[in-house]
Every structure is written in C-alpha cells, then in structure tokens.
Design a protein around this motif. Structure first.
Motif, short mmCIF file in Angstrom:
data_model
loop_
_atom_site.label_atom_id
_atom_site.label_comp_id
_atom_site.label_asym_id
_atom_site.label_seq_id
_atom_site.Cartn_x
_atom_site.Cartn_y
_atom_site.Cartn_z
N ILE A 146 0.86 -1.20 0.00
CA ILE A 146 0.00 0.00 0.00
C ILE A 146 0.90 1.25 0.00
O ILE A 146 0.69 2.19 -0.77
CB ILE A 146 -0.92 0.00 1.24
CG1 ILE A 146 -1.96 -1.13 1.12
CG2 ILE A 146 -1.59 1.35 1.44
CD1 ILE A 146 -2.70 -1.44 2.40
N GLU A 147 1.92 1.20 0.84
CA GLU A 147 2.82 2.33 0.98
C GLU A 147 3.57 2.63 -0.33
O GLU A 147 3.65 3.76 -0.77
CB GLU A 147 3.82 2.00 2.09
CG GLU A 147 4.41 3.21 2.75
CD GLU A 147 5.34 2.79 3.89
OE1 GLU A 147 4.87 2.06 4.79
OE2 GLU A 147 6.52 3.18 3.86
N LEU A 148 4.08 1.56 -0.94
CA LEU A 148 4.92 1.75 -2.12
C LEU A 148 4.11 2.06 -3.38
O LEU A 148 4.54 2.82 -4.24
CB LEU A 148 5.78 0.49 -2.34
CG LEU A 148 6.99 0.63 -3.26
CD1 LEU A 148 7.95 1.68 -2.73
CD2 LEU A 148 7.72 -0.72 -3.37
N SER A 149 2.91 1.49 -3.49
CA SER A 149 2.13 1.67 -4.72
C SER A 149 1.20 2.87 -4.64
O SER A 149 0.75 3.39 -5.66
CB SER A 149 1.28 0.42 -5.00
OG SER A 149 0.28 0.29 -4.00
N GLY A 150 0.90 3.31 -3.42
CA GLY A 150 -0.03 4.43 -3.26
C GLY A 150 -1.48 4.04 -3.51
O GLY A 150 -2.37 4.88 -3.62
N ILE A 151 -1.75 2.73 -3.60
CA ILE A 151 -3.13 2.27 -3.81
C ILE A 151 -3.77 2.03 -2.45
O ILE A 151 -3.16 1.41 -1.58
CB ILE A 151 -3.13 0.98 -4.66
CG1 ILE A 151 -2.61 1.31 -6.06
CG2 ILE A 151 -4.50 0.35 -4.73
CD1 ILE A 151 -2.21 0.10 -6.86
N PRO A 152 -4.99 2.55 -2.25
CA PRO A 152 -5.59 2.41 -0.92
C PRO A 152 -5.80 0.94 -0.51
O PRO A 152 -5.95 0.06 -1.35
CB PRO A 152 -6.94 3.13 -1.05
CG PRO A 152 -7.17 3.30 -2.51
CD PRO A 152 -5.83 3.28 -3.17
#
Lengths: 345, 533
Positions: free
Chosen positions: B62-68
């Motif tokens: 989540i942190e690296l991809s920015g996807i919720p």
C-alpha cells in the motif's frame, strides 16, 4: 437526459436508444460486437466503417444509416455526434447535447493506438458512461510495441522448433489487429474462415491487410509448417484445430494479465492484448472528459465506482447492463441470450 | 535469480510435461549447485519457514504503490494470490539488479532475527530492484505455495535425466526431510547406502481409478482384491531399533501416531510396511472425521487417544530383513507380511497392526457386489492388484486399480455465488447450494468444481442477470438452477444450518431437466446421514 431502462440506454428527448438489448424503434450502435449490436431494431445508426459488419451480421436488409466521426446531426433538439472510441474499427462514443447539457456514451474503448482503429479522442462532457471491464489496478497492459515483439518472437521460436503458431483472437477487431502486428518475413499466415470473412469486409471498406490464406477443406494441411494461424476462440479444442498439429497455442486477451486465467485456458502462451482500457487508461480517459457524473457499466463496476468517488471525488453510479465486455468477446463468442433483461437488472 | 525466474516462466508457459522436464534439466545442468538444490527443495514443497507476514506485505505494498488498502484487498480477492497481486500493483522498475537465488533465500530466512524496520527495508529494496518476472518469483519465495504445475515426479524425472541416475533411485534419495541450506544436491543424489538416513521411506505406489469394465481385467484368479480404506496412507519403518511413520504426503508423523511406538523390538529391524492408518475402536472401523480431529492437534490428550485409537491396516511389505523386496511378486510380499504380522501378534496380543483382509469372490459379478457394499463396512471401494505385480513408484496404470463406489448425491438449488479465485478470477464459480426445508431453502454445501469451462461461462452469465442482492463479493440469486451435488461422506454438524457437513462436495452435473421445486429436502439429507450411521 439519459435514462437506463429494460431495453437499454435511452434518450427520451431524441426517442433513441444506444446499444439496446431488446428490439426498439431507433438505435445508435457504438460498435458491431454482438453484445452491443443486436438484432431486431427498426432502424440503426452507426459509424460508417461499422456498416459492412453490421449488415454482414444482422442482415443485408437492416435499415441502417452511417455517419462520419464528429458529423453532427439533430433529433428533436438533441445534437448528436459520433467520436472515435479506439475499441475496434468503426467503434464510436456517442455525444448527446440538449440545452447545454452534454452526455457521452462511450461503449467499449481503449486509449492504445492499435494501428487498426481510429484512436480514442476524449470528448468534454458533464456525464460520462464508461465500461469497467478492467477497472482494477492489477490490469496494466503492455505497450503495443512490446506485444508486437513478444508475438513475433514466439512465432519465430515455434517455427524454428517445427511448430505452427495458432493465435485465438476474436474475429472482429482483435484478429485484424494481430494480423497487422505480424512480421511476414517469418512465414505464411493462415486464417480461420470466420476471421477471413471479417478480414474481407475490412479490406473492402477500409484498406489492405497483410496477405493471408484462408484454410478450407481443399487446403493441404501438410503445406502448413511453421506458419501463423489466426483462429476464433471457439475453435479451441475442435478437430479443426487439432489438424494443425504440431502447434503452439496463444491467446490474446486482457484477462491473460492474470496467471490464473492463463492457466485456466490451457494455452501455451497468453498475450496481454485487449481492446478495452486498462486501469490507467480508464482513469486517464475519465479525467480527460472533465465530467463530474460517471456512470459505470459492465466490469468491476462497484469497485471502480468506489474508486472514482474516493479518489477523484466524482459522482459515480453503478449501472446494470447486458454488456459483457471482453468476456463474450474472448471466451464464448456466443450471442448473449435475447430477452434476459427482465430479471435482476 | 534470473535463471530460476526464467525456468519458472518457461514451466509456467507450457502445458507439456516434456517441456517442463527439459526446462528443468537445462536449469539443473547449468545452475550454481547451491541454487539448484533450492530449486529442488522449493518445487518439492520443502520451502523454508516463512519470515514475513502477509499483513506486513500488504501494508508495504500500500505504501509503495499508493493504492488504498481496500483496493489492494479487492484486487487480492480477484487475483487470488497475494504474491501475484503485489507484483501487479507495484510500479515497474527501470533500475534492476541481479541476485543469487540461494543468497536471497538465506537472507529471507535470516529476516527472522531482524527488526521490523530491517525486514521492511530489505523487502522494499528488493521490490524496487527486480524485473516483474523476478519480482513475482521473489514474492512467491516469501509467501510459500509454489504451485507451478510441477509434481515431485517431474522434478525426479528431470534430476534423473540431468544427472543420469535411475528415476526410482532419485525418488528414494530425495524423499524424507532434508535442509537445502546444508545439503549438497550432488552428494544427496549419489550417496549409495540406505543406512545414510535410516528414516527414508520408499516412494508410494499409487493406483489410478479403474477405467474399463472390470471384466476386461481378465482372469479373476490373477487378481488380489482388497478393500479401499478411508484413512491416512502411510509407511511404518523400523530400522536400527527406531520407528518412523511417514504419511503419503511424505510427512514424518511418528510423533502423532504414538500407538506404534511399541513396535521396535516386536517387529524386526529392516522392515517397511505400507498400509492405511485408521481409528479402530472395539474392533469397529471409525469414520475418517474421528481421526481428523486428532491429527490436527499439536498435543494429544489421553481422551484423544481413547476416542480414536489407531491401527495400521497392512497392505504391503517393501523392506524385509533389511532388503528392498519391492521387486518380488505381490503374493510373495503378502506371504512375508502375513508371517511377520502373525509373529508379532504372537509376542503382543493387542498389536496395532492388522492384515488388510482379502475379498473372496468366485467371479467379477461378486466382486462388483462387494464394491457396492463398501460403505456398509466403512470403506471407499475396492483395490484390485495383480498377484504378480511388483511395487512400483508413483501413480501407475495397469497392475493396480482403485475401484471406488459412486459418490453419494443430492440435488441442490444454487442460492449464492462468489467470484472465483486464481484460475477463475473473472467468473462467478464458487457456489452455495440449498435444499428445501418446508418452504425455506437451507444452505448445505459449497462447491467449486465439477462444471466444464463452457458451463461455467453459461452459469456466470446467468448469475449476472439474476442477482437478487450483493453482500461484499457474494451475490444471492433467484433460486432457479438445480445441480446434482456428489459427496464422499456426511457428518452431523451443529455449526451448519442444515445440521450436516459433507465431505468433498462437488458438482456432478447441472440438472437442467429439474425445476427448482424438484430439488431434494433437508429430510433427504438426514436420511442419508442415518443410513451412513
């Protein structure tokens, strides 16, 4: 201005349906795939390039009118025009404007330039109806160039090992797209009859394609060696295809992005090639319209609608339709059943 | 890592067993030995203990991809595999590096000792420096389950070919537990003596289901007929005064089967027996679920031992007086086994070993009758073994056949559907079925398999048009479609609304000929339960 009823997407002011799934008086057809272009309408209107296929599939005697892209016409005060959707050749988004309010019904679309279809053009509007076939962030399709390289490398390797290469691709759109990617120096290209029928329509009305030979009962199968054969998905597992042995089987579909789908198909190779928009393309296309109301149809619609609301603050609504997206195109090639809309939609 | 990732991709892209074998042979011949042994370990299910939790992987993704987070979960639900989901969600890397497979695995193992921060730093660093193909393999190394359509048999064949050693010898030397971190592949494959590792089981000989009418097997006198028991197939090994019990899954389960601890001393050294481990109480076979509750326990209480005392029903003798006797004829092996068990019983009356009784019949019709009686005696069917058959390796046709009874069945109504995982990610294929209880439909079984791909597409299409309601990923549908559900057994279950739990439920066929009212009732299920006692 636009409503969704049991027959399809309806503009009451113009008295016209877009891609209806039940027989109606007037229908605008976004493209000629069977889940969007159905039989039984009193009159049809579509892009000029879609007409030969519509006549071929729905009958020579249908009452159909062709329009150019961006050619504006008016029905009962509603200004209507068709705009390139980039899905297949002759596919269109439908723009409807009435008293300053603009809607765009996009049908199926993609932003990649496939070399066969007029590329997608964003159209500014207030309300946009979008598909969501691949509306999930795991779908990120490879570029047209890298696909081309993959397919030709695969063909070259198969030919070197003495195998034929069979690619299953939907006869309308995908098959022509695959054909134009092929490096004809590798070998000969053959087609399944259903693919050849559509290829002929393309060549008659639009332009030349790479040279192919249709496989008929007269074709000497021993001659087919190290060749590429473009066939329809429904040929999978049939005696027709077995006679092409030894061969390797490739499937071109957006679903091939997932390893599970590739394995379920039992193909030797899955190429991630789709005529639909992937995650980035959907987001790009929607933002480019400037629309604040988004109606999400066939696909991962609840997930995608929630994303549009949460992430972009758009007003997104899920809509049930009978469109099936890449599934019908790729998996069965079967006409969806008539009159199933009365329950559950 | 690249070579391993390439061979993985090659295997994943073909459905041909030969091509898979050839890809592996190429890898085994060229890979660094330290990498090759890990490849063998991973493909045969001997992966190291997991050191990163899936919750952590999700969080960092989540942190690296920015996807919720909710969208990562939805994606995971549809893709069905966390390693693949993360691979697809992470951005493509332009600056890629090369790592050695064994170093990556050793670093992953060592993460156990590291702080949370250090683990995160390592994983994220790797995520940012691998190609998509290698990223997937890396994630698979973390999460385990390396299912790639390669059976142990394929690995064995490839090793046999790559190192020019007979397949059954490879199979034997590979079996049992070994640690890829400390074992040399070449040493393991070329070490000759059986005494190197006294725990080693023999590869099991497994039968295919009977494919032809039974009468076509020829003269009944050439065949030995036994019952097919429903327990855990296992090997009891007694060597150097020690006992080892292996299950068919090649798990060493000696600790779980304390009943057999008395066998060394009673059974001579150099003995290996193949049989079925099942609970028997007061000379009655007990149903499989009685043992299941016991097997799952880490610690066994006195009550578990009293409730489900285990015995082995002995089928075959593989090693006798320290000699591999698998090449002797079935009848010869059985005679030795009978003598062995009889002698042991002479020393100890309550021996936890029983001979598998032979089914006596004068013709194939009588055999067929016996098969139909199988459930009455708590069995799954019959085993047909050629009297002159040797004990082979793995699943083979010809000399041994299993002839199971037809499954029990009941007609249920489709009421809920859920999108499939993995192979069936874009289709509604996980179904819940119900039976009538008066005017109400009560769910009684979930089933995932049994329909053809074509039928799946058809049902999926129907479901999308007949959805009544959605709860998360589940849709309830208009009760209309009737399916015949097959199952192997039925147990009472207070946790289920229907009051029963089925074993191995699956769809036998789509009853397009039946209207929804014609589906079975809860009472019908109860009657089957009573009949199965």
């Amino acid at each position: 201005m636009i409503t969704f009823d049991d027959n399809g997407i309806y503009c009451a002011q113009a008295g016209i349906y877009i891609d209806p799934w039940k027989p109606v008086d007037k229908a605008i057809i976004t493209h000629a795939h069977s889940d969007h272009a159905r039989w039984g309408m009193n009159s049809y209107l579509a892009h000029r390039d879609a007409l030969p296929v519509l006549r071929f599939r729905l009958g020579e005697d249908i009452n159909v009118e062709g329009k150019e892209y961006r050619e504006s016409f008016s029905i009962n005060g509603v200004n209507i025009s068709l705009h390139p959707a980039g899905h297949i050749w002759g596919s269109a988004q439908v723009r409807l404007e009435y008293k300053g309010e603009i809607w765009v019904v996009s049908g199926d679309y993609k932003l990649q330039d496939d070399g066969i279809s007029t590329p997608f053009e964003p159209v500014k509007c207030h309300s946009f109806i979008t598909e969501s076939t691949f509306g999930l962030p795991v779908y990120n399709f490879p570029s047209v160039e890298s696909l081309k390289e993959d397919i030709n490398n695969w063909w070259r390797q198969n030919a070197a090992e003495g195998n034929n290469s069979v690619i299953l691709a939907y006869a309308l759109g995908k098959a022509q797209r695959v054909l134009q990617q092929l490096d004809t120096s590798i070998g000969k290209i053959y087609t399944h009859g259903a693919v050849d029928n559509i290829n002929k329509l393309y060549e008659e009305s639009i332009g030349p394609l790479n040279a192919t030979e249709r496989i008929t009962t007269e074709t000497d199968r021993k001659e087919i060696k190290g060749a590429m054969i473009i066939a329809t998905p429904s040929s999978a597992g049939t005696p027709w295809i077995r006679k092409l042995s030894p061969y390797k089987l490739g499937i071109c579909s957006g679903w091939m992005q997932l390893r599970g789908a590739r394995r379920r198909k039992g193909a030797d190779r899955g190429f991630v090639m789709s005529d639909h928009a992937d995650w980035e393309q959907l987001n790009t296309a929607i933002l480019a319209t400037g629309a604040t109301n988004i109606y999400v149809t066939h696909g991962y619609k609840s997930i995608y609608a929630k994303w549009l609301e949460d992430n972009y603050g758009l007003n997104a609504t899920e809509v049930d339709t009978l469109y099936v997206g890449e599934q019908a195109d790729e998996e069965s090639g079967v006409e969806p059943k008539e009159g199933g809309a009365d329950e559950g939609v | 890592m690249k070579a391993f990732s390439d061979v993985f991709t090659q295997i994943d892209q073909t459905t041909s067993t030969n091509e898979k074998i050839n890809a592996l042979v190429g890898y085994f011949q060229t890979a660094e030995p330290k990498d090759a042994i890990w490849c063998v370990a991973i493909l045969t299910g001997r992966r190291p203990k997991r050191t990163v939790k899936s919750g952590e992987l999700r969080e960092w993704c989540i942190e690296l991809s920015g996807i919720p987070g909710w969208l990562v979960e939805e994606s995971y639900h549809i893709v069905g595999d966390l390693a693949e989901t993360i691979t697809l969600l992470l951005p493509e890397n332009t600056d890629v590096k090369e790592y050695k497979l064994h170093e990556v695995i050793h670093t992953l193992i060592a993460l156990q000792e590291k702080t949370d921060e250090e683990r995160k730093e390592y994983i994220i660093g790797m995520w940012q420096s691998l190609t998509k193909e290698q990223l997937f393999v890396f994630n698979k190394l973390i999460t385990g389950s390396f299912r790639v359509g390669v059976s142990e048999k394929i690995v064995i064949k490839a090793l046999a070919k790559a190192f020019d050693i007979e397949e059954n010898i490879v199979a034997h030397r590979l079996s049992g537990s070994w640690d890829a971190g400390t074992t040399s592949l070449l040493d393991m494959l070329t070490t000759v003596s059986i005494a190197d590792d006294i725990s080693k089981p023999y590869p099991f000989y497994l039968a295919y289901a009977l494919e032809t009418p039974v009468a076509e097997l020829g003269n009944l006198d050439d065949w030995q007929i036994e019952r097919k028991y429903d327990g855990i197939r296992g090997q009891i090994i007694i060597r150097n005064g020690e006992l080892f019990v292996w299950s068919r899954g090649e798990d060493l389960m000696t600790e779980k089967f304390v009943e057999f601890a008395i066998l060394p001393g009673i059974i001579p050294d150099g003995t290996v027996i193949d049989g079925e481990i099942i609970p028997v109480k007061d000379e009655q076979l007990m149903p499989f679920h009685v043992m299941q509750t016991r097997i799952g326990r880490k610690k066994l209480s006195k009550k578990h031992l009293e409730d489900a005392p285990l015995v082995m029903i002995c089928y075959d003798l593989l090693e006798y007086k320290g000699q591999d006797v698998r090449e002797k004829a079935m009848t010869e092996r059985r005679a030795l086994l009978e003598q062995l068990v009889a002698d042991a019983r002479g020393e100890m009356e309550l021996l936890p070993l029983m001979m598998s009784p032979l089914v006596v019949a004068t013709d194939w019709d009588e055999v067929a009758q016996e098969r139909l009686r199988a459930r009455d005696v708590g069995c799954e069917g019959l085993m047909l073994k050629r009297k002159d058959s040797v004990y082979k390796t793995g699943r083979r046709r010809g000399d041994w056949w299993k002839w199971k009874v037809d499954p029990l069945s009941i007609d249920g109504v489709l009421i809920y559907a859920q999108r499939g995982h993995g192979r069936r990610a874009n289709l509604y294929t996980d179904f819940t079925f119900a039976v009538w209880n008066g005017e109400e439909l009560v769910p009684f079984a979930k089933a995932y398999s049994g329909l053809t791909d074509k039928e799946l597409v058809e049902v999926d299409n129907w479901i999308k048009r007949h959805t009544l309601d959605k709860f998360g990923p589940v849709r309830s549908v208009t009760p209309t479609l009737v399916f015949e559900i097959g199952f192997e057994g039925i147990n009472p279950s207070p946790r289920h609304k229907s009051g029963v739990a089925l074993r191995f439920p699956r769809i036998l066929r789509w009853r397009k000929d039946k209207a929804v009212k014609e589906a079975n009732t809860r009472e019908d299920l109860m009657n089957i339960l009573k009949a199965q006692g």
